[in-house]
Design a protein around this motif. Structure first.
Motif, PDB file in Angstrom:
ATOM      1  N   GLY A  24       4.115  12.396   7.292  1.00 22.75           N
ATOM      2  CA  GLY A  24       5.551  12.410   7.530  1.00 22.75           C
ATOM      3  C   GLY A  24       5.997  13.598   8.357  1.00 22.75           C
ATOM      4  N   SER A  25       5.428  14.772   8.051  1.00 22.28           N
ATOM      5  CA  SER A  25       5.768  15.967   8.819  1.00 22.28           C
ATOM      6  C   SER A  25       5.297  15.849  10.265  1.00 22.28           C
ATOM      7  N   LEU A  26       4.095  15.299  10.440  1.00 21.65           N
ATOM      8  CA  LEU A  26       3.558  15.158  11.786  1.00 21.65           C
ATOM      9  C   LEU A  26       4.339  14.149  12.618  1.00 21.65           C
ATOM     10  N   ALA A  27       4.959  13.163  11.966  1.00 22.00           N
ATOM     11  CA  ALA A  27       5.788  12.228  12.731  1.00 22.00           C
ATOM     12  C   ALA A  27       6.917  12.982  13.432  1.00 22.00           C
ATOM     13  N   VAL A  28       7.508  13.957  12.728  1.00 19.28           N
ATOM     14  CA  VAL A  28       8.556  14.782  13.336  1.00 19.28           C
ATOM     15  C   VAL A  28       7.948  15.689  14.404  1.00 19.28           C
ATOM     16  N   ALA A  79      11.429  19.432   4.836  1.00 22.07           N
ATOM     17  CA  ALA A  79      12.294  18.958   5.912  1.00 22.07           C
ATOM     18  C   ALA A  79      12.608  20.072   6.899  1.00 22.07           C
ATOM     19  N   ARG A  80      12.849  21.263   6.377  1.00 19.37           N
ATOM     20  CA  ARG A  80      13.165  22.403   7.250  1.00 19.37           C
ATOM     21  C   ARG A  80      11.958  22.758   8.129  1.00 19.37           C
ATOM     22  N   LEU A  81      10.785  22.814   7.512  1.00 20.13           N
ATOM     23  CA  LEU A  81       9.581  23.117   8.281  1.00 20.13           C
ATOM     24  C   LEU A  81       9.326  22.062   9.355  1.00 20.13           C
ATOM     25  N   LEU A 128       6.863   2.104   6.745  1.00 20.50           N
ATOM     26  CA  LEU A 128       6.316   3.265   7.425  1.00 20.50           C
ATOM     27  C   LEU A 128       7.187   4.495   7.214  1.00 20.50           C
ATOM     28  N   VAL A 129       8.390   4.288   6.647  1.00 20.66           N
ATOM     29  CA  VAL A 129       9.294   5.419   6.454  1.00 20.66           C
ATOM     30  C   VAL A 129       9.009   6.154   5.152  1.00 20.66           C
ATOM     31  N   GLY A 130       8.052   5.650   4.343  1.00 24.63           N
ATOM     32  CA  GLY A 130       7.745   6.322   3.084  1.00 24.63           C
ATOM     33  C   GLY A 130       7.391   7.790   3.243  1.00 24.63           C
ATOM     34  N   ALA A 151      11.855  14.177   3.809  1.00 26.48           N
ATOM     35  CA  ALA A 151      13.303  14.355   3.800  1.00 26.48           C
ATOM     36  C   ALA A 151      13.837  14.706   2.420  1.00 26.48           C
ATOM     37  N   SER A 152      13.131  14.257   1.374  1.00 28.78           N
ATOM     38  CA  SER A 152      13.597  14.514   0.014  1.00 28.78           C
ATOM     39  C   SER A 152      13.266  15.925  -0.469  1.00 28.78           C
TER      40      SER A 152
END
Length: 401
Positions: free
Chosen positions: A347-351, A217-219, A203-205, A211-212
């Protein structure tokens, strides 16, 4: 192959409707929080814990959305999300006990989580690049539109039939939307890959993808703060107005609807501006500054504050705190590697959802410690201002590089 314009407009219309209904599902309980808390025999400050459970489910579901969308199609996954939201609402209605409330909250989150990755996948495929911010903003206006509907209808349904009737009515609306979407599925899900194997071993894909990529990542880090501000506005406003300023539930719900109307207008206006005149990240910096100012002004409200001033403040607060998402998601889709819009969005929405999970809980704890919701809103102003400053600094570095 470029999709026909009718396909693009159909995609926008159905994703907007789905977004509005699942957002209404999420905000149904906050829109009647004092009455819901009374029926469960708990403090209204626990609404923060409820929202945390909802978005814990949403965070997990958003990370799983990528392979599901590819295999089954964006519309099918959206329909599934609507049905799961309806199931969560029905559980809340039919089993009025605290454990069932948290299970229902988790189900609502699981239904809500894949909706935005699914719609991003569909809109990225059907939207011309020069209209991306506007189209994504129109679609994301479904979030405050759902808040408008929750604030306008849920208190009235509550008075007419109680908490059970209000919850079941919203559940029925989600099911009707799922049925309406069915005829649109064949053309809009034509890119699905039924033979694609499902793999949830990592799930971390999607998180690794974000992150890469430094800009992604900043957004995502800024979205953590923005989402906390947005959800604290939506979650606690009715309770704050009711307990601190003496508003009735219907009147407080109307003020919440006003804030959400501001969000609907704001999302469309900001998307248009970001496409035409102002770079998306500078647009986000402006919105961060407005959030900080509105948080401070909301904390300063008094029982005798003039109603026109209160409503004007709520329009601006809603326009900024719930108006950033479309510009943000369009920028995420633009920065994502080709064919990975749903994964990057997930991935962004998880943050983003992590901010929703933690923000209301911390708001509730802080407000409880100071015995005032004003302390919570005042505390939100500082990180919002910091995000605005960082966005401006980064924009300057890009310009001078």
């Amino acid at each position: 192959m470029t999709p026909r314009p009718t396909g693009a407009w159909t995609a926008l219309a159905i994703t907007l409707a789905v977004q509005a209904l699942v957002s209404m599902a999420v905000l149904t309980v906050p829109a009647m929080a004092p009455a819901m808390a009374q029926s469960l025999g708990v403090s209204a400050t626990l609404i923060g814990a409820y929202i945390a459970v909802v978005y814990s489910g949403a965070m997990i579901a958003s990370l799983m959305a990528g392979p599901l969308v590819v295999r089954f199609g964006a519309i099918r996954i959206s329909q599934l999300g609507l049905v799961v939201c309806a199931a969560g609402l029905a559980l809340l209605a039919l089993t009025p006990a605290l454990p069932a409330a948290f299970i229902g909250a988790f189900l609502i989150g699981v239904g809500y989580g894949p909706i935005t990755p699914a719609s991003s996948h569909l809109l990225a495929r059907t939207t011309p690049a020069h209209r991306a911010s506007l189209v994504f903003s129109i679609k994301q206006s479904g979030v405050p539109l759902g808040g408008v509907m929750a604030g306008a209808f849920v208190p009235a349904l509550l008075i007419a039939g109680g908490t059970e009737a209000a919850l079941l009515a919203v559940a029925a609306g989600n099911l009707v939307c799922a049925l309406i979407a069915e005829p649109m599925r064949p053309p809009l899900d034509a890119d699905r890959e039924p033979g694609r194997p499902l793999s949830f071993t990592s799930l971390v894909g999607p998180l690794r993808l974000v992150a890469s990529h430094a800009d992604l990542a900043r957004l995502a880090s800024y979205s953590f703060i923005f989402s906390a501000v947005q959800m604290c506005l939506a979650t606690y406003l009715v309770t704050y107005l009711h307990s601190a300023l003496g508003f009735g539930l219907v009147a407080a719900g109307a003020v919440l609807s006003t804030a959400q109307v501001g969000g609907v207008i704001g999302r469309i206006v900001w998307g248009y501006i970001a496409d035409r005149w102002l770079a998306p990240r500078l647009m986000l910096a402006v919105l961060a500054g407005l959030m900080a100012l509105c948080c401070g002004a909301t904390a300063a409200l008094q029982a005798g504050s003039p109603m026109p001033l209160l409503l004007a403040l709520m329009v601006v607060f809603g326009a900024s705190a719930t108006g950033w998402n479309g510009v943000y998601l369009a920028e995420v889709a633009r920065l994502a590697p080709a064919g990975h819009a749903s994964a990057a969005t997930g991935g962004s929405l998880a943050v983003t959802f992590l901010g929703v999970v933690l923000g209301p809980v911390l708001f509730g704890l802080l407000s409880g410690a100071f015995d005032s919701y004003r302390a919570g809103y005042l505390a939100l102003a500082l990180p919002a201002a910091w995000c605005g400053w960082q966005l401006v600094r980064h924009a300057r570095r890009v310009v001078t590089a």
